[in-house]
Design an enzyme around this catalytic site. Structure first.
Site, PDB file in Angstrom:
ATOM      1  N   SER A 171       0.783  -1.229   0.000  1.00  0.00           N
ATOM      2  CA  SER A 171       0.000   0.000   0.000  1.00  0.00           C
ATOM      3  C   SER A 171       0.817   1.282   0.000  1.00  0.00           C
ATOM      4  O   SER A 171       0.278   2.349  -0.288  1.00  0.00           O
ATOM      5  CB  SER A 171      -0.949   0.020   1.204  1.00  0.00           C
ATOM      6  OG  SER A 171      -0.219  -0.042   2.416  1.00  0.00           O
ATOM      7  N   HIS A 199      -5.236  -3.155  -3.285  1.00  0.00           N
ATOM      8  CA  HIS A 199      -4.660  -2.163  -4.199  1.00  0.00           C
ATOM      9  C   HIS A 199      -4.413  -2.725  -5.601  1.00  0.00           C
ATOM     10  O   HIS A 199      -3.841  -2.030  -6.448  1.00  0.00           O
ATOM     11  CB  HIS A 199      -3.370  -1.607  -3.617  1.00  0.00           C
ATOM     12  CG  HIS A 199      -3.563  -0.879  -2.331  1.00  0.00           C
ATOM     13  ND1 HIS A 199      -3.949   0.443  -2.269  1.00  0.00           N
ATOM     14  CD2 HIS A 199      -3.467  -1.303  -1.047  1.00  0.00           C
ATOM     15  CE1 HIS A 199      -4.066   0.811  -1.013  1.00  0.00           C
ATOM     16  NE2 HIS A 199      -3.785  -0.235  -0.251  1.00  0.00           N
ATOM     17  N   LYS A 231     -11.803   1.220  -3.058  1.00  0.00           N
ATOM     18  CA  LYS A 231     -10.746   1.815  -3.887  1.00  0.00           C
ATOM     19  C   LYS A 231     -11.211   1.863  -5.342  1.00  0.00           C
ATOM     20  O   LYS A 231     -11.956   2.741  -5.726  1.00  0.00           O
ATOM     21  CB  LYS A 231      -9.441   1.059  -3.656  1.00  0.00           C
ATOM     22  CG  LYS A 231      -8.973   1.206  -2.198  1.00  0.00           C
ATOM     23  CD  LYS A 231      -7.727   0.453  -1.905  1.00  0.00           C
ATOM     24  CE  LYS A 231      -7.201   0.763  -0.510  1.00  0.00           C
ATOM     25  NZ  LYS A 231      -8.132   0.457   0.594  1.00  0.00           N
TER      26      LYS A 231
END
Length: 382
Positions: A171, A199, A231
């Site tokens: 991250s 991610h 995200k």
């Protein structure tokens, strides 16, 4: 003794070290700054299709899920999202949680426990760190991306059972875990491999199906995926994907699923709409990765240290916490909103600006970043 006195003194020490954190409410347009800090990797958080998906779900089901998933908190939208996330990432089954943090806590703690070895990468996300602490398993921390250390730990363990746990894309540094090799080692030594796709989902692999898919691990029965909806999917919530036995175990015994209220309808509607958008727009993941490479080139052109991005995360290392704070302030003065990561989020001496590449970044915004990082380099570069 006044217990608040200790807290005040600790706060003062953090202030002197440049480690205070503050909540800064923003306006809808990020206070007029170019957004280079959020995890909205595909630029979908204001997409009308996602907004309509959220509104439609609220109109049908109301504002809350009304209970835990085992009582009243599983709607048809939950079941649809479980199935679609699994299909999108190539897994056999899925289970949505109310956050990615709880998905990690649930997966690691439920699938390990006493008599199990958990091997965790040194720079895994805090949710994995906390999951390891709650697992009651023996935990061994492996140096970052060190597959030889993982192999030794698996080979020499006295425990019958083991989990290898890793971020897919880390991250802060934005690098990719050696997933194929970790899976080979896990299978060779009878362990489960747990991969946090937070991610990677939406950015890595065909259609953004994730790092496990890109590494040829989709659907492997000894691979468990965790992910977040907050995200690339521009919603909120998380999920665990894996073999039916994994999902059944989580439903029966996973405390962060059993005792938590189910994901709310608006988040479900937005996430389902985001999957529709991603499946119909295969260019988005590649565009995010291309913009990340462009950001690295800009940073390096000003003599700033960065790293080759495997997804959309780009760190710009400035050294000490105060340098990173000042760098973020300079960026704001230049019209840019960037992340500022300091210990304990990163090791001492590795404080950085964390810049994220949206698929929707344009040339004007990249030019603004060029000017901003130039000003940072002149003022605070180590």
């Amino acid at each position: 003794m006044n217990p608040l006195k200790r807290l005040r003194e600790d706060t003062e020490r953090r202030e002197l070290a440049g480690l205070r954190r503050r909540l800064r409410p923003r306006s809808a347009d990020h206070d007029g700054l170019i957004d280079l800090a959020s995890n909205d990797y595909l630029g979908l958080s204001r997409d009308p299709r996602l907004i309509e998906g959220a509104v439609r779900a609220v109109r049908e089901y109301g504002t809350g899920s009304t209970g835990s998933r085992l009582v009243t908190g599983t709607t048809r939208l939950h079941a649809e999202l479980d199935e679609r996330l699994a299909a999108f990432c190539g897994a056999a089954a899925g289970l949505a949680f109310s956050s990615g943090y709880l998905a990690n806590l649930g997966a690691v703690a439920t699938l390990s426990g006493p008599g199990t070895l958990v091997i965790s990468d040194q720079v895994n996300h805090a949710s994995i760190v906390d999951a390891c602490r709650l697992s009651r398993a023996r935990v061994q921390i492996a140096p970052h991306r060190d597959t030889a250390a993982v192999e030794r730990a698996l080979r020499d363990r006295p425990e019958e059972h083991a989990l290898v746990v890793t971020d897919a894309v880390f991250s802060v540094d934005g690098d990719l875990a050696p997933l194929a090799e970790l899976h080979r080692l896990a299978r060779e030594h009878g362990a489960l491999l747990v991969i946090d796709e937070a991610h990677a989902l939406g950015v890595v692999g065909e259609y953004g199906r994730g790092a496990a898919w890109a590494s040829g691990l989709a659907g492997e029965p000894d691979v468990v995926l965790t992910l977040t909806l907050s995200k690339s999917l521009a919603s909120q919530g998380g999920a665990v994907l894996g073999a039916p036995e994994v999902i059944e175990t989580l439903i029966d015994t996973g405390r962060t699923m059993i005792f938590d209220t189910g994901l709310n309808p608006a988040a479900l509607g937005a996430a389902l709409a985001a999957l529709d958008v991603i499946e119909s727009s295969p260019e988005l993941p590649a565009r995010a990765r291309s913009n990340a490479r462009a950001i690295v080139k800009i940073a390096e052109s000003h003599g700033l240290e960065s790293s080759v991005p495997d997804a959309a995360v780009v760190p710009v290392f400035l050294g000490e916490a105060r340098a990173a704070l000042r760098g973020a302030e300079i960026c704001a003065e230049q019209g840019l909103k960037v992340g500022c990561f300091r210990p304990p989020s990163v090791p001492e001496g590795r404080a950085c600006l964390r810049i994220t590449a949206r698929a929707s970044l344009n040339e004007v915004e990249l030019t603004g970043l060029d000017q901003g990082l130039g000003a940072v380099a002149q003022a605070v570069a180590p």
